[in-house]
Design a protein around this motif. Structure first.
Motif, mmCIF file in Angstrom:
data_model
loop_
_atom_site.group_PDB
_atom_site.id
_atom_site.type_symbol
_atom_site.label_atom_id
_atom_site.label_comp_id
_atom_site.label_asym_id
_atom_site.label_seq_id
_atom_site.Cartn_x
_atom_site.Cartn_y
_atom_site.Cartn_z
ATOM 1 N N PRO A 203 0.828 -1.216 0.000
ATOM 2 C CA PRO A 203 0.000 0.000 0.000
ATOM 3 C C PRO A 203 0.863 1.265 0.000
ATOM 4 O O PRO A 203 2.014 1.234 0.411
ATOM 5 N N LYS A 204 0.291 2.357 -0.469
ATOM 6 C CA LYS A 204 1.022 3.609 -0.583
ATOM 7 C C LYS A 204 1.352 4.165 0.801
ATOM 8 O O LYS A 204 0.543 4.080 1.732
ATOM 9 N N LEU A 205 2.546 4.750 0.905
ATOM 10 C CA LEU A 205 3.009 5.326 2.169
ATOM 11 C C LEU A 205 3.209 6.829 2.018
ATOM 12 O O LEU A 205 3.414 7.334 0.911
ATOM 13 N N ASN A 206 3.156 7.516 3.141
ATOM 14 C CA ASN A 206 3.410 8.959 3.174
ATOM 15 C C ASN A 206 4.734 9.203 3.892
ATOM 16 O O ASN A 206 4.999 8.620 4.946
ATOM 17 N N ALA A 207 5.553 10.065 3.308
ATOM 18 C CA ALA A 207 6.852 10.382 3.894
ATOM 19 C C ALA A 207 6.763 11.712 4.634
ATOM 20 O O ALA A 207 6.182 12.681 4.126
ATOM 21 N N VAL A 208 7.347 11.761 5.835
ATOM 22 C CA VAL A 208 7.349 12.988 6.641
ATOM 23 C C VAL A 208 8.727 13.173 7.253
ATOM 24 O O VAL A 208 9.458 12.205 7.511
ATOM 25 N N VAL A 209 9.104 14.433 7.472
ATOM 26 C CA VAL A 209 10.354 14.735 8.167
ATOM 27 C C VAL A 209 10.097 14.572 9.662
ATOM 28 O O VAL A 209 9.381 15.372 10.273
ATOM 29 N N ALA A 210 10.665 13.530 10.242
ATOM 30 C CA ALA A 210 10.449 13.259 11.665
ATOM 31 C C ALA A 210 11.416 14.060 12.532
ATOM 32 O O ALA A 210 11.033 14.611 13.557
ATOM 33 N N LYS A 211 12.696 14.131 12.099
ATOM 34 C CA LYS A 211 13.712 14.883 12.838
ATOM 35 C C LYS A 211 14.674 15.542 11.851
ATOM 36 O O LYS A 211 14.911 15.020 10.747
ATOM 37 N N ALA A 212 15.258 16.649 12.258
ATOM 38 C CA ALA A 212 16.278 17.312 11.452
ATOM 39 C C ALA A 212 17.197 18.087 12.398
ATOM 40 O O ALA A 212 16.745 18.948 13.146
ATOM 41 N N GLN A 213 18.473 17.772 12.359
ATOM 42 C CA GLN A 213 19.445 18.387 13.252
ATOM 43 C C GLN A 213 20.551 19.070 12.443
ATOM 44 O O GLN A 213 21.133 18.480 11.536
ATOM 45 N N ARG A 214 20.825 20.314 12.807
ATOM 46 C CA ARG A 214 21.942 21.054 12.207
ATOM 47 C C ARG A 214 23.095 21.042 13.206
ATOM 48 O O ARG A 214 22.897 21.303 14.400
ATOM 49 N N TYR A 215 24.291 20.784 12.711
ATOM 50 C CA TYR A 215 25.436 20.718 13.611
ATOM 51 C C TYR A 215 26.709 21.251 12.929
ATOM 52 O O TYR A 215 26.756 21.428 11.735
#
Length: 215
Positions: A203-215
């Motif tokens: 089945p089709k899935l949805n992609a989401v940004v769960a975490k994003a870290q700048r370092y």
């Protein structure tokens, strides 16, 4: 006197009867010639025999396929669909690996480092607002779900980023998690690494940004 007239009359009747017989024979011969030589074009003088053959049915106006062919085609289609469904899961992962093989070793190292960095991130990280996702056409990805991870460095200096992308089903459940990283992004620059799901297309899935870290 009377006997002479009688003989003359008999000769005329005889000749008349003979003429009629000759005409009948001639007509019969003409019919025989027509029956033997009509349309054959054979002028060798030999006799030609023929037997009538039934004309084949005219199929130019027919449409569709015979019932037996339809049944065979339907069986083949069902078998093909079942085979495709059973192989979907394993083939999706294999195709994803092949697609990712074109990614440079440097990018792979960045992705591995991103996962380690995110383990130390608090909450969703400090760079979620700097990241967005853009889907790629499946015609370019062997039918896989792949996306560009658009990472923009909004700071005044070079920075590196670690991003976690979750693939969720229609109910919001996380089915798969992938990581992507980018190092040495210049100020104001936007980079576009690729993240790929290893799950089957359905089945089709949805992609989401769960975490994003700048370092």
């Amino acid at each position: 006197m009377g006997g002479g007239v009688s003989r003359v009359g008999r000769r005329r009747r005889h000749r008349g009867a003979g003429g009629v017989a000759a005409a009948v024979l001639a007509a019969a011969g003409g019919l025989a010639l027509v029956a033997c030589g009509g349309g054959s074009g054979n002028t060798s003088g030999g006799s030609t025999s023929f037997s009538p053959r039934p004309s084949p049915p005219v199929t130019a106006s027919f449409s569709g396929t015979p019932p037996s062919a339809l049944a065979s085609a339907a069986s083949s289609a069902v078998a093909s669909a079942r085979a495709s469904a059973s192989a979907a899961s394993s083939s999706a992962s294999a195709r994803a690996s092949e697609f990712e093989a074109s990614v440079s070793a440097e990018t792979e190292r960045a992705n591995a480092a991103a996962r380690k960095k995110l383990e130390k991130a608090q909450g969703r990280g400090n760079a979620v607002s700097d990241v967005s996702l853009t889907g790629m056409p499946r015609s370019e990805t062997e039918g896989l779900l792949a996306l560009h991870v658009n990472i923009r460095n909004a700071t005044a200096g070079k920075a590196s980023f670690a991003v976690q992308v979750d693939f969720r089903d229609s109910g919001g459940k996380v089915v798969e998690t992938r990581y992507v990283g980018a190092t040495g992004v210049r100020p104001g620059e936007t980079v576009h690494p690729i993240v790929i799901s290893h799950e089957p297309p359905e089945p089709k899935l949805n992609a989401v940004v769960a975490k994003a870290q700048r370092y």
